[in-house]
Design an enzyme around this catalytic site. Structure first.
Site, short mmCIF file in Angstrom:
data_model
loop_
_atom_site.label_atom_id
_atom_site.label_comp_id
_atom_site.label_asym_id
_atom_site.label_seq_id
_atom_site.Cartn_x
_atom_site.Cartn_y
_atom_site.Cartn_z
N TYR A 65 -9.55 5.18 7.24
CA TYR A 65 -9.62 5.58 8.40
C TYR A 65 -10.85 6.90 8.46
CZ TYR A 65 -5.43 3.66 9.89
OH TYR A 65 -4.40 2.70 10.24
N LYS A 124 0.94 0.15 15.01
CA LYS A 124 2.22 -0.08 15.58
C LYS A 124 2.41 -1.37 16.55
CE LYS A 124 3.77 3.45 13.35
NZ LYS A 124 3.85 2.87 11.95
N HIS A 151 0.87 -1.13 0.04
CA HIS A 151 0.01 -0.08 0.14
C HIS A 151 0.79 1.23 0.13
CE1 HIS A 151 -4.31 -1.64 1.50
NE2 HIS A 151 -3.75 -2.25 0.51
N PRO A 208 -4.66 0.45 18.38
CA PRO A 208 -4.23 -0.12 17.09
C PRO A 208 -4.44 1.08 15.85
CG PRO A 208 -6.33 -0.85 17.75
CD PRO A 208 -5.57 -0.24 18.93
N TYR A 220 3.80 6.51 9.93
CA TYR A 220 3.12 5.55 9.86
C TYR A 220 3.68 4.23 8.84
CZ TYR A 220 -1.18 2.86 8.60
OH TYR A 220 -2.33 2.17 8.46
#
Length: 388
Positions: free
Chosen positions: A200, A296, A72, A292, A383
């Site tokens: 998200y 991580k 991704h 979550p 990220y």
């Protein structure tokens, strides 16, 4: 029995550490309280940083990851009327890979089998002795038979509820914890993913996340009160609520179906210091827990394994310097990743007792993110994973 390193915990961090050490010629044994089937049945996260992917290749288990993992290059964040695409590749030159933690564990087990690496499942009553001296050892019972393992070092990879962290005296360790006033309701379904990247979503009704395992297996999450039970949520109720929390153009394309797994997990941030006591070294959830939201948990365990494996390999080559600095080195990255997970959680979830001011601040944060390449770069850097 005698082994150079005794690893307590047969999850992905313990298995990965075992393989890395054994490939360097270090004799490591793994003790796991549960059965192998139980470990493989646990449904966990699936966003892998490049550092973890590199470690899996180093351990000899990257073939299926390369064939079946989804790379991704970015993610979508939608909240407060804004939809922001964070382009990891353009902003950082790196990406993440979607590959379930269960599959990572399966690959590690297969390689351990192939190399005949020693592992005890159903190791009960594990106790650590003499970790603050020069001759540590571990005792346990296996199928009714008592065992003792003498070793040079002990790696505590046995999770939040394991014996390793609790072996460090209370006067020596300091624990930091923040418990969030909500949990995540997650379902796994044999449905097409909502989008080719993770989504998200923050809304007035609460947070939602749309993820995937592969092209016909999706993982979705909803923020729910801690008082909710899985039985309170039918599949239809879940899908209806998920649609309400998504922008209309995404909700209209959502494919639904029966859940094949459903669970609720509370959220907490937790860090225990130090991560070393004598010849006992903590790694993964034994030392820290993150919400979550920032993806991580497994990745932080991997960075611990990276530092600890390098330190042990150097020690057996004659240099103990990295072992001496392991705790400080690992914790520096742990705190930064925990900050990122906390900030993502804070930005996208509803905190019911904090009122309208926080909601307006969240809106300002999203608006700033949408208009600032610097802010997007900072999010992307965290990220995809800070360097080891």
């Amino acid at each position: 029995m005698r082994h150079q390193v005794c690893i307590i915990g047969g999850g992905p961090s313990g298995l990965l550490l075992s393989l890395l050490l054994r490939r360097a010629g270090i004799d490591a044994i793994v003790l796991e309280q549960r059965t192998r089937d139980y470990v493989l049945a646990r449904i966990r996260a699936g966003v892998l940083e490049q550092g973890l992917c590199d470690l899996l290749h180093e351990a000899g288990v990257g073939k299926r990851l390369d064939a079946e993992g989804f790379v991704h290059d970015g993610t979508l964040i939608t909240a407060h009327g804004q939809t922001v695409h964070i382009d990891f590749k353009a902003l950082t030159g790196s990406a993440v890979t979607i590959y379930g933690q269960t599959e990572v564990t399966r690959d590690l087990y297969d390689e351990l089998d192939r190399t005949s690496a020693p592992i005890f499942h159903e190791a009960e009553g594990v106790e650590i002795h003499g970790a603050d001296g020069d001759a540590p050892y571990v005792t346990f019972t296996h199928h009714g038979v008592s065992h003792r393992i003498d070793c040079d070092y002990i790696a505590g990879c046995d999770g939040f509820h394991g014996v390793s962290r609790r072996t460090i005296p209370e006067g020596t360790r300091r624990e930091y914890e923040h418990v969030y006033p909500f949990g995540w309701l997650g379902i796994l379904s044999e449905t097409k993913p909502l989008h080719d990247e993770l989504v998200y979503a923050g809304s007035d009704r609460g947070f939602a996340l749309c993820s995937m395992r592969h092209t016909h297996l999706s993982r979705h999450y909803l923020q729910v009160p801690l008082t909710d039970e899985v039985e309170d949520w039918s599949d239809d109720a879940f899908w209806d609520e998920l649609r309400r929390r998504l922008p209309q153009e995404l909700a209209d394309t959502l494919e639904t179906g029966p859940s094949i797994e459903k669970s609720i997990a509370p959220l907490r941030s937790f860090i225990s210091e130090p991560m070393r006591w004598g010849r006992l070294f903590l790694a993964g959830d034994a030392a820290h827990i993150v919400p979550p939201t920032g993806a991580k948990g497994l990745n932080l365990a991997a960075s611990d394994v990276y530092y600890l494996s390098r330190a042990l390999i150097a020690r057996y080559a004659g240099d103990a310097g990295l072992l001496e600095t392991y705790s400080a080195t690992a914790l520096a990255r742990v705190w930064k990743a925990s900050r990122f997970s906390w900030s993502m959680t804070r930005m996208l979830h509803n905190f019911p007792t904090e009122g309208d001011f926080l909601r307006r601040m969240q809106g300002a944060e999203i608006e700033y993110l949408a208009g600032s390449k610097a802010a997007q770069t900072a999010l992307a850097e965290n990220y995809v994973g800070l360097p080891y």
